[in-house]
Motif scaffolding. Structure first.
Motif, mmCIF file in Angstrom:
data_model
loop_
_atom_site.group_PDB
_atom_site.id
_atom_site.type_symbol
_atom_site.label_atom_id
_atom_site.label_comp_id
_atom_site.label_asym_id
_atom_site.label_seq_id
_atom_site.Cartn_x
_atom_site.Cartn_y
_atom_site.Cartn_z
ATOM 1 N N UNK B 317 1.033 -1.253 -0.354
ATOM 2 C CA UNK B 317 0.403 -0.105 0.044
ATOM 3 C C UNK B 317 1.142 1.336 -0.145
ATOM 4 N N UNK B 318 2.221 1.179 0.773
ATOM 5 C CA UNK B 318 2.533 2.415 0.824
ATOM 6 C C UNK B 318 3.706 2.923 -0.502
ATOM 7 N N UNK B 319 4.193 1.524 -1.184
ATOM 8 C CA UNK B 319 5.141 1.759 -1.833
ATOM 9 C C UNK B 319 4.588 1.521 -3.456
ATOM 10 N N UNK B 320 3.356 0.488 -3.845
ATOM 11 C CA UNK B 320 2.967 0.129 -4.973
ATOM 12 C C UNK B 320 3.037 -0.411 -5.846
ATOM 13 N N UNK B 321 4.504 -0.990 -4.959
ATOM 14 C CA UNK B 321 5.639 -2.321 -5.174
ATOM 15 C C UNK B 321 4.920 -3.729 -5.068
ATOM 16 N N UNK B 322 5.292 -4.527 -5.807
ATOM 17 C CA UNK B 322 4.603 -6.437 -5.218
ATOM 18 C C UNK B 322 5.435 -6.489 -4.323
ATOM 19 N N UNK B 323 4.513 -6.935 -3.363
ATOM 20 C CA UNK B 323 6.249 -7.375 -1.975
ATOM 21 C C UNK B 323 5.762 -9.239 -1.494
ATOM 22 N N UNK B 324 6.978 -9.373 -1.487
ATOM 23 C CA UNK B 324 6.602 -10.683 -1.047
ATOM 24 C C UNK B 324 7.878 -11.300 -0.293
ATOM 25 N N UNK B 325 7.279 -12.212 0.897
ATOM 26 C CA UNK B 325 8.668 -12.794 1.307
ATOM 27 C C UNK B 325 9.273 -14.112 0.720
ATOM 28 N N UNK B 326 10.465 -13.562 0.136
ATOM 29 C CA UNK B 326 10.758 -14.870 -1.254
ATOM 30 C C UNK B 326 11.182 -16.342 0.041
ATOM 31 N N UNK B 327 11.406 -16.480 0.889
ATOM 32 C CA UNK B 327 11.140 -18.112 1.932
ATOM 33 C C UNK B 327 9.535 -18.332 2.016
ATOM 34 N N UNK B 328 8.946 -17.752 2.178
ATOM 35 C CA UNK B 328 7.707 -18.387 2.719
ATOM 36 C C UNK B 328 7.070 -18.789 1.109
ATOM 37 N N UNK B 329 7.162 -17.284 0.025
ATOM 38 C CA UNK B 329 6.259 -17.376 -1.067
ATOM 39 C C UNK B 329 6.745 -17.444 -2.424
ATOM 40 N N UNK B 330 8.050 -17.124 -2.730
ATOM 41 C CA UNK B 330 8.748 -17.771 -4.270
ATOM 42 C C UNK B 330 8.487 -15.587 -4.241
ATOM 43 N N UNK B 331 9.096 -15.770 -5.387
ATOM 44 C CA UNK B 331 9.315 -14.354 -5.704
ATOM 45 C C UNK B 331 8.243 -14.081 -7.449
ATOM 46 N N UNK B 332 7.777 -15.102 -7.311
ATOM 47 C CA UNK B 332 7.189 -15.026 -8.993
ATOM 48 C C UNK B 332 6.580 -13.907 -9.108
ATOM 49 N N UNK B 333 5.872 -12.916 -8.009
ATOM 50 C CA UNK B 333 4.986 -11.679 -8.697
ATOM 51 C C UNK B 333 6.122 -10.147 -8.971
ATOM 52 N N UNK B 334 6.936 -10.594 -7.644
ATOM 53 C CA UNK B 334 7.963 -9.566 -8.405
ATOM 54 C C UNK B 334 8.838 -10.022 -10.225
ATOM 55 N N UNK B 335 9.240 -11.221 -10.355
ATOM 56 C CA UNK B 335 9.444 -11.552 -11.530
ATOM 57 C C UNK B 335 9.096 -11.025 -12.774
ATOM 58 N N UNK B 336 7.136 -11.391 -12.304
ATOM 59 C CA UNK B 336 6.060 -11.206 -13.066
ATOM 60 C C UNK B 336 6.506 -9.668 -13.098
ATOM 61 N N UNK B 337 6.886 -8.592 -12.209
ATOM 62 C CA UNK B 337 6.594 -7.224 -12.300
ATOM 63 C C UNK B 337 7.553 -7.109 -13.307
ATOM 64 N N UNK B 338 8.766 -7.719 -13.448
ATOM 65 C CA UNK B 338 10.041 -7.314 -13.486
ATOM 66 C C UNK B 338 9.754 -7.514 -14.849
ATOM 67 N N UNK B 339 9.111 -8.287 -15.787
ATOM 68 C CA UNK B 339 9.079 -9.159 -17.091
ATOM 69 C C UNK B 339 8.033 -7.770 -17.747
ATOM 70 N N UNK B 340 6.932 -7.170 -16.953
ATOM 71 C CA UNK B 340 5.876 -5.982 -17.548
ATOM 72 C C UNK B 340 7.495 -4.890 -17.675
ATOM 73 N N UNK B 341 7.581 -4.708 -16.573
ATOM 74 C CA UNK B 341 8.671 -3.264 -16.148
ATOM 75 C C UNK B 341 9.587 -3.442 -17.118
ATOM 76 N N UNK B 342 10.354 -4.033 -17.486
ATOM 77 C CA UNK B 342 11.547 -4.702 -18.289
ATOM 78 C C UNK B 342 11.483 -4.972 -19.468
ATOM 79 N N UNK B 343 10.984 -4.568 -20.434
ATOM 80 C CA UNK B 343 9.834 -5.763 -21.930
ATOM 81 C C UNK B 343 10.803 -6.113 -22.424
#
Lengths: 343, 343
Positions: B317-343
């Motif tokens: 909510x504060x940053x507008x960026x996808x956020x995760x605990x990579x140990x618990x959740x993996x980093x899939x949502x961040x990778x999705x955003x990377x692919x969107x932002x750096x095409x």
């Protein structure tokens, strides 16, 4: 005495015998000429091989120099590639035999040349390779310490940060202030008779080395710290930032060459001064929250008197900071502003 | 093969035999357990002295390991003080005799232990002291190069930058992307089987080492670079900045521990995330003008599932960026955003 297990922390015995070898251009003897300009009292004599340039100092053999109280022979010339040519070696050995230490700021280490290293060890002399450093520093703490500190920062490399710091120290001393030039590069170390080649320190220890270099001091003492690199140089900004954080500067003095719009060694632009100053202050605030910009030293080496005067007026108008060419004018006006801003 | 005159550029023969010595706590065998977590296929077996912890791998003698195709025995345990205790030495010599290289990430160098160094030299084996590096890098150029690069940056040391980078690489590989984890610390180098301990590089060469570590690549290849230090750490910010400039990241992923409000090793506050992100992007723009922040990895090691879920929602909510605990959740949502932002 140098601390032999801490070669990065150089401490040289003055005065010096300046060795210019057989180089016939003053430009190639720039270490010697820099020493002569900023520490004339530390330069007792010169030793030239046939063809070597005349610095205007008394010619001395190592034996004469030792008898006159000289402590260290400084290799004051550079040779292509930064190596020590074979024809210089007999003079270096002769200096060691005569009782002198030997210092050099070349890429090639005196300590790596077996004949020189063995002779020094046998005689108990110090060899100072001031370009080199090891990792014998603690990491930084960021803890606040007393004393006043000013750091020169540059919009590029080779823009006059060492000269600016020396001019500030000179102007402070002329006003009767307690001030020390703190050297962070090899020429500066020779001029100061001590210091650390900060860009040769392992990266983890750069801030710690800077903290060591400008230690806690009396409240009214100034350490004038030679900056390195530039916060906007793609190769060296990390060195610049580590030095800045460890220095905890109360004030920054900005060094800039008005006629340079691209960095010297890489294909990058020189930043606009206002943006440059703002960014440097922002980063310096981490360890020194009240840091201020106190003045601007312009490098007018490639400008006429009229051009540099016009540049000074323009930069003062743009930035509101006192501005000078320290080689032409000294740094008195910047010191006045430092004393006003950092009471 | 390691390049013997360039010990900072490690390249290790896999798979590994993990040596845990006689340490009886998994926490003291964290190098081994990190390798096992992130590179299980590279871990062929374990070698334990009496009392050593069981990692759950097949027990192997060096001879058995060599016959099974193992290339390197990794010292996977830490001993107080970072030294190699005498009771470990016979196993190290045995490994060399059996045909294995040996790698360690300790302060004490294998290469500085005469018996080990002489045995390795006699047999032609490689000793990898992955914590150490020398100056055998060029300085940085800042020249733009092809390929995509993401760098993890942390609000402090020991906040999960290596794990975040490994989780990003894992999620990219799972999506069929071409991606390499680029290691900048000793444990990372062992995991990756190569890399450079960037904080052991002489400061002048940090940006150049980072350029070497993530070289020009195909347009659709990702280098996922392990960050070091923090831009707001008074001891290490210079390392962080040099690594950042040399990495030329297209994107930053921010690593942060929500329950930490002071830095671990010095008396400084953790910066607010918005200010931290803005400052990191501002500095990264020097060599990568279009750099973006792509996501935030929270370290939830000291938080319950409910607490970390609440923290993730708050930070998103504060940053507008996808956020995760990579140990618990993996980093899939961040990778999705990377692919969107750096095409």
């Amino acid at each position: 005495m140098a601390e032999s297990n801490q070669p990065s922390r150089h401490s040289l015995r003055q005065p010096y015998l300046l060795f210019v070898g057989d180089v016939d251009l003053l430009a190639a003897a720039k270490t010697a000429s820099g020493l002569l300009q900023w520490r004339p009292d530390a330069c007792a004599g010169q030793l030239r091989l046939p063809g070597g340039v005349d610095l205007g100092l008394p010619d001395m053999s190592p034996e004469t120099a030792a008898a006159a109280g000289v402590g260290t022979m400084v290799i004051g010339a550079v040779n292509p590639g930064g190596v020590i040519p074979p024809q210089w070696i007999p003079a270096i050995l002769e200096a060691l035999e005569a009782g002198l230490d030997v210092a050099a700021g070349l890429h090639q280490r005196l300590n790596d040349m077996p004949e020189i290293a063995q002779t020094a060890r046998r005689l108990g002399r110090q060899l100072h390779d001031v370009r080199h450093a090891d990792r014998s520093f603690p990491t930084g703490t960021g803890a606040r310490r007393p004393g006043k500190r000013v750091l020169t920062v540059g919009t590029d490399c080779v823009v006059g940060k060492k000269y600016a710091a020396l001019a500030i120290e000179q102007a402070m001393t002329a006003r009767g202030l307690s001030a020390d030039f703190r050297a962070t590069g090899q020429t500066g170390v020779l001029i100061a008779g001590g210091g650390v080649a900060i860009d040769a320190v392992v990266s983890d220890f750069v801030a710690g080395a800077a903290e060591w270099l400008s230690p806690a001091a009396a409240d009214d003492h100034w350490d004038v710290i030679e900056g390195q690199g530039s916060l906007f140089h793609p190769a060296y900004a990390g060195v610049t930032l580590g030095l800045m954080h460890g220095s905890q500067p109360d004030a920054l003095v900005i060094c800039h060459e008005p006629v340079r719009d691209r960095l010297l060694s890489v294909d990058y632009p020189v930043q606009p001064l206002d943006r440059f100053i703002e960014a440097n202050l922002a980063m310096a605030r981490l360890t020194s929250p009240d840091v201020v910009a106190a003045g601007i030293c312009l490098n007018g080496g490639r400008m006429s008197d009229v051009e540099i005067a016009e540049a000074i007026l323009r930069v003062e108008g743009e930035t509101g900071l006192p501005c000078c060419d320290p080689i032409r004018h000294g740094a008195g006006r910047i010191v006045d502003n430092l004393l006003r801003l950092v009471p």
